[in-house]
Design a protein around this motif. Structure first.
Motif, PDB file in Angstrom:
ATOM      1  N   ARG A  48      10.339  36.724  -0.798  1.00  0.00           N
ATOM      2  CA  ARG A  48      11.344  35.680  -0.728  1.00  0.00           C
ATOM      3  C   ARG A  48      12.488  36.065   0.204  1.00  0.00           C
ATOM      4  O   ARG A  48      13.190  35.212   0.749  1.00  0.00           O
ATOM      5  CB  ARG A  48      11.892  35.384  -2.128  1.00  0.00           C
ATOM      6  N   GLU A  49      12.646  37.361   0.431  1.00  0.00           N
ATOM      7  CA  GLU A  49      13.699  37.841   1.317  1.00  0.00           C
ATOM      8  C   GLU A  49      13.465  37.444   2.774  1.00  0.00           C
ATOM      9  O   GLU A  49      14.313  37.694   3.636  1.00  0.00           O
ATOM     10  CB  GLU A  49      13.816  39.372   1.227  1.00  0.00           C
ATOM     11  N   ILE A  50      12.327  36.803   3.047  1.00  0.00           N
ATOM     12  CA  ILE A  50      12.045  36.369   4.414  1.00  0.00           C
ATOM     13  C   ILE A  50      13.088  35.377   4.897  1.00  0.00           C
ATOM     14  O   ILE A  50      13.345  35.241   6.094  1.00  0.00           O
ATOM     15  CB  ILE A  50      10.623  35.765   4.501  1.00  0.00           C
ATOM     16  N   GLY A  51      13.717  34.667   3.958  1.00  0.00           N
ATOM     17  CA  GLY A  51      14.828  33.777   4.283  1.00  0.00           C
ATOM     18  C   GLY A  51      14.461  32.727   5.309  1.00  0.00           C
ATOM     19  O   GLY A  51      13.497  31.976   5.143  1.00  0.00           O
ATOM     20  N   LEU A  52      15.223  32.682   6.399  1.00  0.00           N
ATOM     21  CA  LEU A  52      15.033  31.671   7.434  1.00  0.00           C
ATOM     22  C   LEU A  52      14.346  32.226   8.677  1.00  0.00           C
ATOM     23  O   LEU A  52      14.467  31.657   9.762  1.00  0.00           O
ATOM     24  CB  LEU A  52      16.397  31.071   7.822  1.00  0.00           C
ATOM     25  N   ASP A  53      13.638  33.322   8.530  1.00  0.00           N
ATOM     26  CA  ASP A  53      12.980  33.948   9.672  1.00  0.00           C
ATOM     27  C   ASP A  53      11.676  33.204   9.983  1.00  0.00           C
ATOM     28  O   ASP A  53      10.615  33.505   9.439  1.00  0.00           O
ATOM     29  CB  ASP A  53      12.697  35.429   9.388  1.00  0.00           C
ATOM     30  N   MET A  54      11.777  32.224  10.874  1.00  0.00           N
ATOM     31  CA  MET A  54      10.633  31.370  11.191  1.00  0.00           C
ATOM     32  C   MET A  54       9.513  32.140  11.882  1.00  0.00           C
ATOM     33  O   MET A  54       8.326  31.871  11.647  1.00  0.00           O
ATOM     34  CB  MET A  54      11.080  30.193  12.062  1.00  0.00           C
ATOM     35  N   ASP A  55       9.853  33.114  12.733  1.00  0.00           N
ATOM     36  CA  ASP A  55       8.824  33.880  13.430  1.00  0.00           C
ATOM     37  C   ASP A  55       7.925  34.618  12.440  1.00  0.00           C
ATOM     38  O   ASP A  55       6.693  34.634  12.573  1.00  0.00           O
ATOM     39  CB  ASP A  55       9.460  34.878  14.400  1.00  0.00           C
ATOM     40  N   LYS A  56       8.530  35.237  11.435  1.00  0.00           N
ATOM     41  CA  LYS A  56       7.746  35.946  10.421  1.00  0.00           C
ATOM     42  C   LYS A  56       6.895  34.966   9.614  1.00  0.00           C
ATOM     43  O   LYS A  56       5.736  35.260   9.294  1.00  0.00           O
ATOM     44  CB  LYS A  56       8.661  36.741   9.500  1.00  0.00           C
ATOM     45  N   LEU A  57       7.456  33.830   9.301  1.00  0.00           N
ATOM     46  CA  LEU A  57       6.705  32.843   8.531  1.00  0.00           C
ATOM     47  C   LEU A  57       5.486  32.365   9.310  1.00  0.00           C
ATOM     48  O   LEU A  57       4.395  32.207   8.745  1.00  0.00           O
ATOM     49  CB  LEU A  57       7.614  31.664   8.170  1.00  0.00           C
ATOM     50  N   GLN A  58       5.635  32.178  10.601  1.00  0.00           N
ATOM     51  CA  GLN A  58       4.507  31.730  11.417  1.00  0.00           C
ATOM     52  C   GLN A  58       3.424  32.802  11.502  1.00  0.00           C
ATOM     53  O   GLN A  58       2.233  32.486  11.528  1.00  0.00           O
ATOM     54  CB  GLN A  58       4.993  31.346  12.821  1.00  0.00           C
ATOM     55  N   ILE A  59       3.827  34.072  11.545  1.00  0.00           N
ATOM     56  CA  ILE A  59       2.842  35.155  11.525  1.00  0.00           C
ATOM     57  C   ILE A  59       2.051  35.111  10.222  1.00  0.00           C
ATOM     58  O   ILE A  59       0.815  35.252  10.214  1.00  0.00           O
ATOM     59  CB  ILE A  59       3.533  36.516  11.689  1.00  0.00           C
ATOM     60  N   LEU A  60       2.742  34.908   9.119  1.00  0.00           N
ATOM     61  CA  LEU A  60       2.066  34.825   7.819  1.00  0.00           C
ATOM     62  C   LEU A  60       1.095  33.649   7.778  1.00  0.00           C
ATOM     63  O   LEU A  60      -0.044  33.786   7.297  1.00  0.00           O
ATOM     64  CB  LEU A  60       3.099  34.695   6.696  1.00  0.00           C
ATOM     65  N   PHE A  61       1.515  32.504   8.284  1.00  0.00           N
ATOM     66  CA  PHE A  61       0.638  31.330   8.273  1.00  0.00           C
ATOM     67  C   PHE A  61      -0.598  31.557   9.159  1.00  0.00           C
ATOM     68  O   PHE A  61      -1.694  31.115   8.816  1.00  0.00           O
ATOM     69  CB  PHE A  61       1.399  30.091   8.739  1.00  0.00           C
ATOM     70  N   GLU A  62      -0.413  32.236  10.290  1.00  0.00           N
ATOM     71  CA  GLU A  62      -1.557  32.509  11.170  1.00  0.00           C
ATOM     72  C   GLU A  62      -2.540  33.458  10.486  1.00  0.00           C
ATOM     73  O   GLU A  62      -3.761  33.265  10.559  1.00  0.00           O
ATOM     74  CB  GLU A  62      -1.072  33.099  12.490  1.00  0.00           C
ATOM     75  N   LEU A  63      -2.025  34.483   9.805  1.00  0.00           N
ATOM     76  CA  LEU A  63      -2.908  35.396   9.086  1.00  0.00           C
ATOM     77  C   LEU A  63      -3.603  34.679   7.928  1.00  0.00           C
ATOM     78  O   LEU A  63      -4.775  34.928   7.647  1.00  0.00           O
ATOM     79  CB  LEU A  63      -2.113  36.603   8.586  1.00  0.00           C
ATOM     80  N   LYS A  64      -2.887  33.773   7.293  1.00  0.00           N
ATOM     81  CA  LYS A  64      -3.500  32.968   6.223  1.00  0.00           C
ATOM     82  C   LYS A  64      -4.611  32.096   6.774  1.00  0.00           C
ATOM     83  O   LYS A  64      -5.693  31.970   6.183  1.00  0.00           O
ATOM     84  CB  LYS A  64      -2.427  32.110   5.547  1.00  0.00           C
ATOM     85  N   ARG A  65      -4.386  31.511   7.956  1.00  0.00           N
ATOM     86  CA  ARG A  65      -5.412  30.685   8.592  1.00  0.00           C
ATOM     87  C   ARG A  65      -6.664  31.497   8.869  1.00  0.00           C
ATOM     88  O   ARG A  65      -7.790  30.986   8.809  1.00  0.00           O
ATOM     89  CB  ARG A  65      -4.858  30.090   9.892  1.00  0.00           C
ATOM     90  N   ARG A  66      -6.486  32.791   9.152  1.00  0.00           N
ATOM     91  CA  ARG A  66      -7.613  33.667   9.467  1.00  0.00           C
ATOM     92  C   ARG A  66      -8.261  34.253   8.218  1.00  0.00           C
ATOM     93  O   ARG A  66      -9.199  35.039   8.321  1.00  0.00           O
ATOM     94  CB  ARG A  66      -7.139  34.775  10.401  1.00  0.00           C
TER      95      ARG A  66
END
Length: 323
Positions: A48-66
């Protein structure tokens, strides 16, 4: 095929479930990708500490997609860490940050506590991936704190009797190769560069994706249990002068070489900002002492001998991306 044979075959083929902590970081995202590529059910701690870091969130979503699974957890919530760890077999910590420092030390120790309480992890790889801290206890201040804190984590792991593998990955190519090991840039120098001492100390340079490939190879390997695995592929053990020579051959352009004596290099410590002092200390040990190669592996393991099938990136090929 009888039922016993089917069961045995399934057990032999089963892949460990892997949790990557720090899966959005420089090496963490590569570890997660390598784990997925090797067929491991791969989980990434979503903090949850990811906060508003959109770049990190997009990395997570890409790894989830894979194919990765995201598990929510927080270092301010011990039970959430325990619950996350209970879902996997292997935990790899790759919390980002050039220097370990006290905040990351605290998080690593919290992770060790969670693994100890969960009691199911068959292998833990703490956040190291550089020089072996056990061989750097003589290092210069203030950079020594990096190694001291990593040793604090090792002590906690071993006291908790958690099975481990320590990865010594040496020099990431992105930080040491493209710039021909110059401290103030990530790009190749155009006309001149600094040579540290005689420039002949042997250094180990590693493509970051290869670091991840070798690391994932170790997690189910009993030969790597409770050992340090050094990443030392023989063709990537080069001196700074050899590295510069590769670049000059690729470009067809010789560079002016300015040598810096040990005394002049260390004189740069005085009055330098803290982060620069740390960098100077690390460069000194690598390029003047040869700390990455001036010892035998001994009872530990070397990755390219354990896994000769890995076709690692040689530094002449790595440098071609900068042409």
């Amino acid at each position: 095929m009888n039922e016993h044979t089917k069961s045995s075959k399934f057990l032999f083929m089963a892949k460990s479930k892997v949790l990557v902590v720090g899966g959005t970081g420089y090496i963490g995202k590569r570890l997660a990708a390598a784990s997925l590529a090797a067929g491991h059910p791969t989980y990434i701690l979503l903090r949850r500490e990811i906060g508003l870091d959109m770049d990190k969130l997009q990395i997570l979503f890409e790894l989830k997609r894979r194919g990765a699974h995201l598990i929510e957890g927080s270092f301010s919530d011990h039970q959430s860490l325990v619950d996350a760890v209970k879902q996997v077999d292997v935990v790899i910590s790759a919390m980002s940050g050039v220097h370990f420092r006290s905040h990351n030390l605290m998080m690593q120790l919290k992770l060790v506590d969670a693994i100890k309480e969960a009691g199911n992890v068959k292998r833990f790889l703490p956040s190291e991936f550089g020089s072996d801290p056990a061989r750097m206890l003589h290092s210069l201040e203030p950079g020594r704190v990096t190694f001291d804190e990593k040793m604090t984590v090792r002590k906690a792991i071993e006291e908790a009797q958690i099975p481990y593998t320590y990865i010594s990955a040496n020099c990431f190519a992105g930080y040491f190769v493209g710039n021909l090991s110059q401290m103030e840039t990530l790009l190749p120098p155009k006309d001149k560069l600094f040579i540290y001492g005689d420039g002949n100390a042997k250094v180990v340079f590693m493509d970051e994706d290869d670091v991840a490939k070798y690391t994932i190879k170790t997690i189910d390997d009993p030969r790597a249990a409770n050992k340090t695995v050094y990443l030392r592929p023989p063709e990537n053990i080069l001196s700074q002068r050899e590295l510069v020579g590769i670049w000059e051959r690729l470009t067809g352009k010789p560079l002016e070489k300015i040598t810096i004596s040990e005394e002049d290099f260390l004189a740069r410590l005085e009055g330098a900002p803290y982060a620069v002092q740390v960098g100077i200390g690390h460069f000194y040990h690598i390029f003047y002492e040869g700390c990455l190669t001036n010892f035998e592996v001994g009872d530990d393991e070397e990755a390219s001998k354990l896994y000769p099938e890995v076709d690692y990136i040689r530094m002449d090929d790595y440098l071609k991306r900068y042409l």
